[in-house]
Every structure is written in structure tokens, then in C-alpha cells.
Design an enzyme around this catalytic site. Structure first.
Site, short mmCIF file in Angstrom:
data_model
loop_
_atom_site.label_atom_id
_atom_site.label_comp_id
_atom_site.label_asym_id
_atom_site.label_seq_id
_atom_site.Cartn_x
_atom_site.Cartn_y
_atom_site.Cartn_z
N HIS A 112 0.82 -1.22 0.00
CA HIS A 112 0.00 0.00 0.00
C HIS A 112 0.85 1.27 0.00
CE1 HIS A 112 -3.75 -2.30 1.68
NE2 HIS A 112 -3.48 -2.58 0.43
N CYS A 141 8.30 20.92 -11.67
CA CYS A 141 7.14 21.37 -12.44
C CYS A 141 6.07 22.06 -11.58
CB CYS A 141 6.53 20.20 -13.21
SG CYS A 141 5.83 18.94 -12.12
N GLY A 178 -1.57 -9.54 12.48
CA GLY A 178 -2.29 -8.28 12.67
C GLY A 178 -3.04 -7.77 11.47
N PRO A 205 -4.82 -11.54 18.06
CA PRO A 205 -5.62 -11.84 19.27
C PRO A 205 -7.08 -12.19 18.92
CG PRO A 205 -4.48 -9.73 19.50
CD PRO A 205 -4.28 -10.17 18.09
N ALA A 222 1.29 -9.49 18.68
CA ALA A 222 2.52 -9.75 17.95
C ALA A 222 3.77 -9.58 18.82
CB ALA A 222 2.61 -8.80 16.76
N1 APR Z 1 -1.05 -8.15 17.38
C1 APR Z 1 -1.62 -8.79 16.32
N2 APR Z 1 -2.79 -8.43 15.77
C2 APR Z 1 -3.42 -7.38 16.29
C3 APR Z 1 -2.91 -6.66 17.39
C4 APR Z 1 -1.68 -7.09 17.94
N3 APR Z 1 -1.10 -6.47 18.98
N4 APR Z 1 -3.77 -5.65 17.67
C5 APR Z 1 -4.78 -5.74 16.80
N5 APR Z 1 -4.60 -6.78 15.95
C6 APR Z 1 -5.45 -7.20 14.82
C7 APR Z 1 -6.93 -6.96 14.98
O1 APR Z 1 -7.55 -8.04 15.69
C8 APR Z 1 -7.38 -6.90 13.51
O2 APR Z 1 -7.70 -8.21 13.04
O3 APR Z 1 -5.07 -6.43 13.69
C9 APR Z 1 -6.15 -6.40 12.76
C10 APR Z 1 -6.26 -5.01 12.16
O4 APR Z 1 -7.22 -5.01 11.13
P1 APR Z 1 -7.45 -3.76 10.14
O5 APR Z 1 -7.52 -2.50 10.96
O6 APR Z 1 -8.58 -4.08 9.24
O7 APR Z 1 -6.07 -3.67 9.34
P2 APR Z 1 -5.58 -4.34 7.97
O8 APR Z 1 -6.05 -5.75 7.86
O9 APR Z 1 -4.11 -4.08 7.88
O10 APR Z 1 -6.33 -3.44 6.93
C11 APR Z 1 -5.95 -3.53 5.59
O11 APR Z 1 -7.18 -1.58 4.85
O12 APR Z 1 -7.88 0.66 4.97
C12 APR Z 1 -6.97 -0.25 4.44
O13 APR Z 1 -4.90 0.44 3.61
C13 APR Z 1 -5.56 0.11 4.80
O14 APR Z 1 -3.66 -1.36 5.01
C14 APR Z 1 -4.99 -1.16 5.42
C15 APR Z 1 -5.91 -2.21 4.88
#
Ligand code: APR
Length: 231
Positions: A112, A141, A178, A205, A222
Site C-alpha cells: 500500500h 514542475c 495483525g 488476538p 505480535a
Molecule cells: N497483534 C496482532 N494483531 C493485532 C494486534 C496485535 N497487537 N492488535 C490488533 N490486531 C489485529 C486486529 O484483531 C485486527 O484483526 O489487527 C487487525 C487489524 O485489522 P485492520 O484495521 O482491518 O487492518 P488491515 O487488515 O491491515 O487493513 C488492511 O485496509 O484501509 C486499508 O490500507 C488500509 O492497510 C490497510 C488495509
């Protein structure tokens, strides 16, 4: 049960917002996620940038400031250490915050983009690190420079997606950390790894729709799971 990294030729750590959340960087959709606080239509799409470039750049400067106030955690360092001692380690990340590089990882594929780069439609991409952008307009530019990140409605960079897909497709050990697993193409990555016969581990988690694809799930943050995952 500890994992013996030497049993695997190619290892991919695939990370999402949860990896950075533990460092204090807000997630997108989870509790405290930034899209509950800010309307992405005003700050994170090409239309918003075309309407008011300065406002969008200022929002990204706020995010840069917040990210710089956060530090990589033990999980980031565990991945960076593994890269030092194993030649087949790659990080594929949805995160734009550069936290993996700050902890020492070198082989990082950012699907991303990165908040530490700016893009001119004519003169290409430049690195720009610091709380504020060094410049908002292209030196050559005078066009507004846009953050080199994937916004809502953007196409992903094909070359980067191809590289990520090939790297994951060639992995023998795939560790997802995560991510909620809902945003494509990333949502398809565990299946691509599985198709190559990779052993798949999820560190999160909370369970999600993709969790059943994994051979093993570790329901821990993590920062505590990764440092003791390997022998
Ligand atoms: N360790 C591991 N996982 C964790 C922790 C932690 N300490 N804290 C939270 N999580 C998990 C949550 O349970 C959740 O499943 O991380 C996840 C975060 O999910 P999202 O916020 O949806 O993030 P992501 O999957 O990276 O989203 C993808 O969406 O908006 C776009 O570009 C943005 O990169 C992003 C993409």
C-alpha cells in the site's frame, strides 16, 4: 511449540495494521481506528486531493508526526533479527508507516505504499522523511506532490503486487500478523501461500473470516508472540 526456521527455505511475514497498533499507530477499522475519527472521503482519496491538496497533505503530516512518536516493538525486532540470520526472509506489509524498516528489516514489500515517499505524476517518486514534508510541490514542475500511498479507489502498483504475489507464492512458511484479512489482494494471500504448500501461521488476538485457512493460530499480540515463536 517453537518453529525451526531452518526447516523452511522461504519465509514470509505478512503484516497489517495490528502489527503497528501495538506500537501505538491506530488501526483503520478496529476500535480507535482512524476511519471512525476521520472521513476518508475528505482525506484519503484522489478526489479529496484534487479538491484540496494542502488539506490532504496536512492530514498526512499529522499521521507522520504520530508515527514518528511511536517506536517499533519486540515483534518488529524479532522479524528483523530473523532476516539477519535467514537468507529467505521477506516482509510483505499493508502498512505504510515504515516501522519494519525502522526496526532493521531490509527486504520489505509495501503493497500500500509508504507515507515516507511523495509522488509527482511527471517526475516520479521521491523519499521524504520527517514530521513535515520538505516540499508540497514538485521542484521541477510545481505540481502538488501526493503521498505515495494507496488511497480509497486507487489502483495498486502492479509491479509491487506482482512481487508480493510471487514472493508469497514461493514461500514455505507464511506468517500473517495483525490483519483482518478483508482487503484484497491481501485477503487472498494465505490461499496463495497454501497453494504452494506453505505452512501457515496466524498471529492475531482476534479470529476473522480467514482464520480457518491457517494451520496454526496464535491468539496473542505480535509483540509477545513473535519473539518466542522460533527456536
Ligand atoms: N497483534 C496482532 N494483531 C493485532 C494486534 C496485535 N497487537 N492488535 C490488533 N490486531 C489485529 C486486529 O484483531 C485486527 O484483526 O489487527 C487487525 C487489524 O485489522 P485492520 O484495521 O482491518 O487492518 P488491515 O487488515 O491491515 O487493513 C488492511 O485496509 O484501509 C486499508 O490500507 C488500509 O492497510 C490497510 C488495509
Amino acid at each position: 511449540m517453537k518453529v525451526k526456521a531452518d526447516d523452511y527455505r522461504n519465509i514470509v511475514f505478512f503484516t497489517g495494521a495490528g502489527m503497528s497498533a501495538e506500537s501505538g499507530v491506530p488501526t483503520y477499522r478496529g476500535r480507535g481506528g482512524i476511519w471512525h475519527q476521520y472521513n476518508w472521503e475528505e482525506y484519503a482519496c484522489q478526489d479529496a486531493f484534487d479538491r484540496d491538496s494542502e488539506k490532504v497533505l496536512k492530514f498526512h503530516e499529522l499521521r507522520r508526526k504520530l508515527i514518528l512518536s511511536c517506536q517499533p516493538h519486540a515483534g518488529h525486532f524479532a522479524i528483523a533479527e530473523m532476516e539477519k540470520r535467514h537468507p529467505g526472509v521477506f516482509v510483505v506489509t499493508q502498512n505504510i508507516d515504515g516501522m519494519h524498516q525502522r526496526s532493521g528489516s531490509k527486504r520489505v514489500i509495501e503493497v500500500h505504499g509508504s507515507i515516507w515517499r511523495l509522488r509527482c505524476p511527471r517526475h516520479g517518486i521521491s523519499e521524504d522523511i520527517g514530521e513535515n514534508y520538505r516540499r508540497h510541490r514538485c521542484e521541477q514542475c510545481n505540481t502538488w506532490l501526493r503521498p505515495d500511498v494507496t488511497w480509497f479507489g486507487d489502483m495498486l502498483n502492479h509491479d509491487v503486487v506482482d512481487e508480493a504475489t510471487a514472493t508469497i507464492g514461493g514461500s514455505n512458511l507464511f506468517i500473517s500478523i495483525g490483519t483482518s484479512g478483508v482487503v484484497y489482494p491481501a485477503a487472498g494471500y494465505p490461499q496463495i501461500a497454501k497453494n504452494n504448500g506453505a505452512y501457515c501461521i496466524e498471529v492475531n488476538p482476534e479470529p476473522n473470516e480467514m482464520s480457518n485457512l491457517y494451520d496454526r493460530t496464535i491468539r496473542e499480540p505480535a509483540g509477545s508472540a513473535l519473539p518466542c515463536l522460533f527456536l
